[in-house]
Design a protein around this motif. Structure first.
Motif, mmCIF file in Angstrom:
data_model
loop_
_atom_site.group_PDB
_atom_site.id
_atom_site.type_symbol
_atom_site.label_atom_id
_atom_site.label_comp_id
_atom_site.label_asym_id
_atom_site.label_seq_id
_atom_site.Cartn_x
_atom_site.Cartn_y
_atom_site.Cartn_z
ATOM 1 N N MET A 1 0.834 -1.183 0.000
ATOM 2 C CA MET A 1 0.000 0.000 0.000
ATOM 3 C C MET A 1 0.880 1.249 0.000
ATOM 4 O O MET A 1 1.855 1.327 0.740
ATOM 5 N N THR A 2 0.545 2.217 -0.857
ATOM 6 C CA THR A 2 1.334 3.439 -0.963
ATOM 7 C C THR A 2 0.406 4.656 -0.911
ATOM 8 O O THR A 2 -0.818 4.525 -0.884
ATOM 9 N N PHE A 3 1.039 5.833 -0.924
ATOM 10 C CA PHE A 3 0.276 7.071 -0.922
ATOM 11 C C PHE A 3 -0.141 7.425 -2.344
ATOM 12 O O PHE A 3 0.301 8.414 -2.915
ATOM 13 N N ASN A 4 -1.010 6.593 -2.930
ATOM 14 C CA ASN A 4 -1.399 6.834 -4.320
ATOM 15 C C ASN A 4 -2.759 7.503 -4.452
ATOM 16 O O ASN A 4 -3.125 7.951 -5.534
ATOM 17 N N SER A 5 -3.516 7.563 -3.372
ATOM 18 C CA SER A 5 -4.800 8.257 -3.414
ATOM 19 C C SER A 5 -5.296 8.521 -2.003
ATOM 20 O O SER A 5 -4.961 7.798 -1.059
ATOM 21 N N LEU A 6 -6.097 9.554 -1.867
ATOM 22 C CA LEU A 6 -6.713 9.830 -0.567
ATOM 23 C C LEU A 6 -7.758 8.778 -0.244
ATOM 24 O O LEU A 6 -7.962 8.421 0.915
ATOM 25 N N GLN A 7 -8.419 8.261 -1.273
ATOM 26 C CA GLN A 7 -9.420 7.225 -1.044
ATOM 27 C C GLN A 7 -8.783 5.971 -0.452
ATOM 28 O O GLN A 7 -9.397 5.274 0.357
ATOM 29 N N ALA A 155 1.809 14.886 -4.148
ATOM 30 C CA ALA A 155 3.127 14.816 -4.792
ATOM 31 C C ALA A 155 3.224 13.604 -5.706
ATOM 32 O O ALA A 155 3.795 13.684 -6.808
ATOM 33 N N ASN A 156 2.670 12.485 -5.266
ATOM 34 C CA ASN A 156 2.737 11.252 -6.061
ATOM 35 C C ASN A 156 1.776 11.281 -7.244
ATOM 36 O O ASN A 156 2.090 10.774 -8.327
ATOM 37 N N ARG A 157 0.616 11.867 -7.026
ATOM 38 C CA ARG A 157 -0.436 11.814 -8.038
ATOM 39 C C ARG A 157 -0.348 12.984 -9.025
ATOM 40 O O ARG A 157 -0.762 12.866 -10.174
ATOM 41 N N ALA A 158 0.180 14.119 -8.551
ATOM 42 C CA ALA A 158 0.283 15.314 -9.392
ATOM 43 C C ALA A 158 1.641 15.964 -9.181
ATOM 44 O O ALA A 158 2.657 15.441 -9.631
ATOM 45 N N SER A 159 1.676 17.088 -8.466
ATOM 46 C CA SER A 159 2.933 17.785 -8.224
ATOM 47 C C SER A 159 2.752 18.816 -7.123
ATOM 48 O O SER A 159 1.647 19.339 -6.918
ATOM 49 N N ASP A 249 -9.467 12.964 -5.109
ATOM 50 C CA ASP A 249 -8.466 12.392 -6.013
ATOM 51 C C ASP A 249 -8.656 12.891 -7.446
ATOM 52 O O ASP A 249 -7.683 13.118 -8.173
ATOM 53 N N GLU A 250 -9.907 13.072 -7.843
ATOM 54 C CA GLU A 250 -10.166 13.589 -9.187
ATOM 55 C C GLU A 250 -9.779 15.068 -9.292
ATOM 56 O O GLU A 250 -9.348 15.530 -10.351
ATOM 57 N N VAL A 251 -9.933 15.791 -8.183
ATOM 58 C CA VAL A 251 -9.498 17.192 -8.167
ATOM 59 C C VAL A 251 -7.980 17.261 -8.350
ATOM 60 O O VAL A 251 -7.468 18.090 -9.105
ATOM 61 N N ILE A 252 -7.265 16.369 -7.675
ATOM 62 C CA ILE A 252 -5.806 16.317 -7.811
ATOM 63 C C ILE A 252 -5.409 16.016 -9.252
ATOM 64 O O ILE A 252 -4.506 16.642 -9.816
ATOM 65 N N ASP A 253 -6.107 15.069 -9.854
ATOM 66 C CA ASP A 253 -5.822 14.714 -11.255
ATOM 67 C C ASP A 253 -6.079 15.903 -12.177
ATOM 68 O O ASP A 253 -5.304 16.169 -13.114
ATOM 69 N N ALA A 254 -7.174 16.629 -11.911
ATOM 70 C CA ALA A 254 -7.494 17.803 -12.727
ATOM 71 C C ALA A 254 -6.428 18.883 -12.560
ATOM 72 O O ALA A 254 -6.050 19.549 -13.536
#
Length: 286
Positions: A1-7, A155-159, A249-254
């Motif tokens: 398990m990693t910090f790949n999403s808040l969900q 940081a992991n999902r976006a920047s 998570d979708e906000v981060i992706d956006a």
């Protein structure tokens, strides 16, 4: 398990009946091997550094450029008149945010949270909460784990880099981290922590990075204030259980996509936005 999403963190909280901070520590221990005691020691050292940076703020010092310094003291004096529009607590938040960000510009020791340019946002709420006895030290450290987990996911999902994603990636991320920590301190649920992080980011979506003269001073310092106040409102909306339409998570992706669409002049190069105004250019050339 990693910090790949808040969900992922929220789901872990539900599955193991633990709070958000505990979930973050579990994931961190799995990822780095650091014991919980070692994690606490590291976090405590960061907390002490934040407190020290606030205590040692020097109202008379100015940055090498002359663009910043002293505004934190001006606001403190104004707030002491007890006639602000914001009220006592928010005024304390504004004061600390200004002082911390100015200290960074004046080359004093600060804590990058998550970056040096956004260093004033998280401590600006934690320090007044602690000094106002709304949270004890253990609770503050737990809240910092919450903030760290949110920051790591972004940081992991976006920047978290202004050069890569604009100021939305710096002040936006700091604001999201701060909002989540506030919800935790107010005994909110793990879902509400994610709500608050998402609201903070979506409120600052598209914020450009346009430092005057290429320096992390104008408008960066004042944006620390906006990031902090944004976090307060986002946290309160989440605590009211106002469910967001767009998951965090979708906000981060956006945010990542928006950052990639920004012209390079709006990503820390100092060539666009406020940095390109006549007043900014006159400061740069003086």
């Amino acid at each position: 398990m990693t910090f790949n999403s808040l969900q992922t963190i929220v789901s872990l909280c539900k599955e193991q009946d633990i709070n958000f901070a505990e979930a973050v520590r579990k994931i961190e221990k799995q990822a780095s091997g650091l014991s919980w005691q070692a994690q606490y020691q590291r976090m405590n050292s960061l907390w002490k550094a934040m407190q020290e940076a606030s205590k040692t703020y020097a109202p008379d010092i100015r940055s090498a450029s002359g663009l910043s310094g002293g505004d934190g003291e001006k606001f403190r004096l104004y707030a002491n008149k007890k006639n602000t529009l914001c009220g006592t607590f928010v005024s304390a938040v504004v004061t600390v945010a200004l002082r911390m960000a100015e200290s960074n510009a004046c080359m004093k020791r600060i804590v990058a949270a998550p970056t040096a340019g956004s260093c004033g946002v998280l401590p600006s709420v934690l320090i007044p909460m602690y000094e106002g006895k709304q949270a004890d030290e253990k609770e503050i450290l737990e809240a910092m784990f919450v903030a760290a987990g949110i920051g790591q996911v972004i940081a992991n999902r976006a920047s978290i880099s202004g050069a890569e994603g604009g100021c939305q990636a710096e002040i936006g991320s700091a604001s999201a981290m701060t909002a989540g920590s506030l919800v935790f301190l107010k005994k909110g649920t793990s879902e509400q922590i994610a709500y608050a992080a998402g609201y903070s980011l979506q409120n600052l979506m598209g914020l450009v990075c346009d430092p005057v003269g290429g320096l992390v001073e104008v408008p960066c310092i004042k944006r620390n204030v906006i990031g902090a106040v944004n976090a307060l409102t986002a946290a309160d909306m989440a605590l009211a259980n106002i469910t967001p339409i767009i998951p965090a998570d979708e906000v981060i992706d956006a945010m990542l996509k928006v950052g990639r669409m920004m012209d390079s002049s709006l990503r820390e190069t100092g060539r666009g936005g406020l940095a390109a105004t006549p007043s900014a250019q006159s400061q740069t050339h003086s």
